[in-house]
Design a protein around this motif. Structure first.
Motif, mmCIF file in Angstrom:
data_model
loop_
_atom_site.group_PDB
_atom_site.id
_atom_site.type_symbol
_atom_site.label_atom_id
_atom_site.label_comp_id
_atom_site.label_asym_id
_atom_site.label_seq_id
_atom_site.Cartn_x
_atom_site.Cartn_y
_atom_site.Cartn_z
ATOM 1 N N LEU A 50 9.392 51.040 -53.371
ATOM 2 C CA LEU A 50 10.806 51.453 -53.127
ATOM 3 C C LEU A 50 10.846 51.636 -51.639
ATOM 4 O O LEU A 50 12.135 51.429 -51.042
ATOM 5 C CB LEU A 50 10.988 52.942 -53.663
ATOM 6 N N VAL A 51 9.925 52.224 -51.077
ATOM 7 C CA VAL A 51 10.015 52.393 -49.342
ATOM 8 C C VAL A 51 10.382 51.126 -48.702
ATOM 9 O O VAL A 51 11.285 50.935 -47.824
ATOM 10 C CB VAL A 51 8.833 53.095 -48.793
ATOM 11 N N VAL A 52 9.546 50.020 -49.154
ATOM 12 C CA VAL A 52 9.504 48.695 -48.491
ATOM 13 C C VAL A 52 11.206 48.298 -48.758
ATOM 14 O O VAL A 52 11.668 47.547 -47.783
ATOM 15 C CB VAL A 52 8.642 47.822 -49.002
ATOM 16 N N PHE A 53 11.319 48.329 -49.922
ATOM 17 C CA PHE A 53 12.625 47.688 -50.437
ATOM 18 C C PHE A 53 14.079 48.446 -49.444
ATOM 19 O O PHE A 53 14.752 47.738 -48.838
ATOM 20 C CB PHE A 53 12.989 48.014 -51.612
ATOM 21 N N ILE A 54 13.930 49.762 -49.353
ATOM 22 C CA ILE A 54 15.022 50.484 -48.638
ATOM 23 C C ILE A 54 14.810 50.299 -46.975
ATOM 24 O O ILE A 54 16.078 49.917 -46.523
ATOM 25 C CB ILE A 54 14.759 52.143 -48.917
ATOM 26 N N VAL A 55 13.688 50.121 -46.613
ATOM 27 C CA VAL A 55 13.493 49.730 -45.203
ATOM 28 C C VAL A 55 14.238 48.441 -44.979
ATOM 29 O O VAL A 55 14.831 47.979 -43.958
ATOM 30 C CB VAL A 55 11.878 49.617 -44.757
ATOM 31 N N ALA A 56 13.761 47.303 -45.692
ATOM 32 C CA ALA A 56 14.155 45.720 -45.891
ATOM 33 C C ALA A 56 15.782 45.862 -45.781
ATOM 34 O O ALA A 56 16.489 45.001 -45.227
ATOM 35 C CB ALA A 56 13.600 45.087 -46.777
ATOM 36 N N LEU A 57 16.344 46.679 -46.769
ATOM 37 C CA LEU A 57 17.778 46.694 -46.811
ATOM 38 C C LEU A 57 18.588 47.326 -45.801
ATOM 39 O O LEU A 57 19.457 46.731 -45.391
ATOM 40 C CB LEU A 57 18.210 47.616 -48.137
ATOM 41 N N ALA A 58 17.836 48.384 -45.124
ATOM 42 C CA ALA A 58 18.293 49.121 -44.050
ATOM 43 C C ALA A 58 18.428 47.934 -42.870
ATOM 44 O O ALA A 58 19.345 47.882 -41.857
ATOM 45 C CB ALA A 58 17.841 50.135 -43.800
ATOM 46 N N SER A 59 17.414 47.303 -42.530
ATOM 47 C CA SER A 59 17.228 46.183 -41.573
ATOM 48 C C SER A 59 18.366 45.208 -41.794
ATOM 49 O O SER A 59 19.054 44.682 -40.663
ATOM 50 C CB SER A 59 15.903 45.552 -41.578
ATOM 51 N N ILE A 60 18.603 44.901 -43.054
ATOM 52 C CA ILE A 60 19.600 43.711 -43.333
ATOM 53 C C ILE A 60 20.833 44.168 -42.619
ATOM 54 O O ILE A 60 21.696 43.734 -42.099
ATOM 55 C CB ILE A 60 19.830 43.212 -44.374
ATOM 56 N N LEU A 61 21.276 45.501 -42.957
ATOM 57 C CA LEU A 61 22.608 46.204 -42.805
ATOM 58 C C LEU A 61 22.688 46.250 -41.249
ATOM 59 O O LEU A 61 23.647 46.285 -40.590
ATOM 60 C CB LEU A 61 22.716 47.636 -43.307
ATOM 61 N N VAL A 62 21.580 46.798 -40.679
ATOM 62 C CA VAL A 62 21.413 46.798 -39.055
ATOM 63 C C VAL A 62 21.782 45.591 -38.236
ATOM 64 O O VAL A 62 22.650 45.433 -37.278
ATOM 65 C CB VAL A 62 20.213 47.255 -38.576
ATOM 66 N N VAL A 63 21.377 44.451 -38.926
ATOM 67 C CA VAL A 63 21.483 42.962 -38.415
ATOM 68 C C VAL A 63 22.988 42.756 -38.566
ATOM 69 O O VAL A 63 23.506 41.937 -37.669
ATOM 70 C CB VAL A 63 20.288 41.968 -38.927
#
Length: 378
Positions: A50-63
């Motif tokens: 869950l942590v990895v998924f949320i971090v990845a999703l947040a990175s996509i949003l930032v980019v």
């Protein structure tokens, strides 16, 4: 706000993972695991995913946010440059108006006038427009329209046009012949006249027919007849053309021929004379069949010398034939009334253009600023 929310969720997930690890049951004495220890291990792995998924999703949003901001910046910069360019281009037109108004010899126009510095296009010094940006270049071309053969005088009936119509008719026929239209083999490629060839004089007759107000063929007797009324399926405008592109509707005016004519003809309204001080030698030669090559050379040499330019009526001193003298008196002048302005602004990789038509207000500087009768930005 959305990014902050996701970061908070990431922190929460991380805390859950730590808590699960902290409260994981220890092994029994002797090393035997509790029965529910596998359940805690599964929960810990799920929290990590869950942590990895949320971090990845947040990175996509930032980019995505960063890219959107970049695109918005590019659009805003383009809009800002467009507005700046519009003001600079209109300033260039104002400069052209001032140059024409302040002409010291408004009754005689030649290459010696101040505005003629821009006749073939030149860069405007930035100081004139208070521009101090090194990456901005502004160019201006200021060209009189009566340095070309005017089509407008042909848009008359034989009775109304009189001798002026005949002189311009013959001048256009001379020009077309000089450009090789009698032997170029250009045929109409489509329509009811497909495969038809028109020579120089027939083209002029067709042009008169296309523009004159009546629906009868142009047929003066000593010149080829036009097409109107005797060629089915071909329509006429019956009024003066306003753009060169309209010539493509006139029988005989193929794309290749129109391309050759572009530097030598103008569709500007209310023009009926050629400025002898600015016209190219080719057009001076074709004003009348009896104007000799040496006479053209003498005219050009004098107008560009210290003794030039030519004064009104002075062309008689350079043309020997009386018929040619009379023609020059009727269809030439030494003054320009209409000017075409082309301005260009370069912003590194961006280029903006403006075209305008200026009409002189009078024969003296006190007559006021030239009028802007047409303006186009692109």
């Amino acid at each position: 706000m959305m990014l902050k929310r996701f970061l908070t969720q990431c922190q929460t997930a991380a805390k859950i993972s730590v808590l699960i690890s902290t409260f994981r049951p220890a092994k029994r004495q002797g090393g035997a695991p509790y029965k529910n220890q596998k359940l805690f291990q599964k929960a810990s792995g799920l929290a990590l995913i869950l942590v990895v998924f949320i971090v990845a999703l947040a990175s996509i949003l930032v980019v995505n946010l960063a890219y959107s901001s970049y695109i918005a910046g590019v659009i805003n910069l383009s809009a800002e440059r467009s507005v700046q360019a519009e003001y600079l281009l209109k300033s260039a037109v104002s400069l052209a108006q001032v140059l024409i108004k302040n002409d010291q010899t408004p009754d005689i126009d030649s290459f010696k006038d101040d505005w003629a510095f821009f006749i073939n296009g030149s860069q405007i010094p930035g100081a004139l427009l208070s521009i101090n940006q090194p990456n901005v270049m502004i160019s201006l071309e200021l060209r009189p329209e009566d340095t070309k053969f005017p089509i407008a005088p042909l848009a008359q009936t034989t009775a109304a046009g009189g001798q002026t119509l005949v002189l311009w008719r013959d001048a256009f026929a001379n020009l077309f012949e000089t450009l090789g239209f009698d032997s170029d083999g250009e045929q109409i490629v489509s329509g009811p006249l497909q495969g038809k060839f028109y020579n120089s004089k027939q083209m002029v007759a067709n042009l008169i027919d296309y523009m004159d107000p009546d629906d009868k063929p142009y047929n003066p007797g000593n010149f080829p007849a036009g097409y109107e009324g005797i060629t089915p399926g071909v329509r006429s405008l019956n009024k003066p053309i306003t753009t060169v592109s309209q010539l493509s509707n006139v029988p005989g005016f193929t794309a290749a021929r129109i391309q050759m004519l572009l530097p030598f003809i103008t569709t500007t309204a209310n023009l009926s004379k050629l400025n002898i001080n600015l016209a190219p030698p080719l057009l001076i030669k074709n004003l009348h069949q009896k104007i000799e090559d040496q006479e053209v050379t003498n005219i050009v040499s004098f107008r560009d010398s210290e003794n030039g330019p030519l004064q009104a009526g002075q062309i008689k001193n350079f043309v020997s034939d009386s018929d040619a003298q009379q023609a020059c008196d009727l269809v030439t002048s030494v003054r320009s009334n209409v000017f075409q302005v082309t301005a260009k602004v370069n912003y590194l990789t961006s280029v903006f253009f403006l075209k305008a038509t200026l009409r002189r207000a009078g024969t003296t500087a006190a007559s006021g600023m030239p009028e802007v009768v047409a303006l186009e930005l692109y």
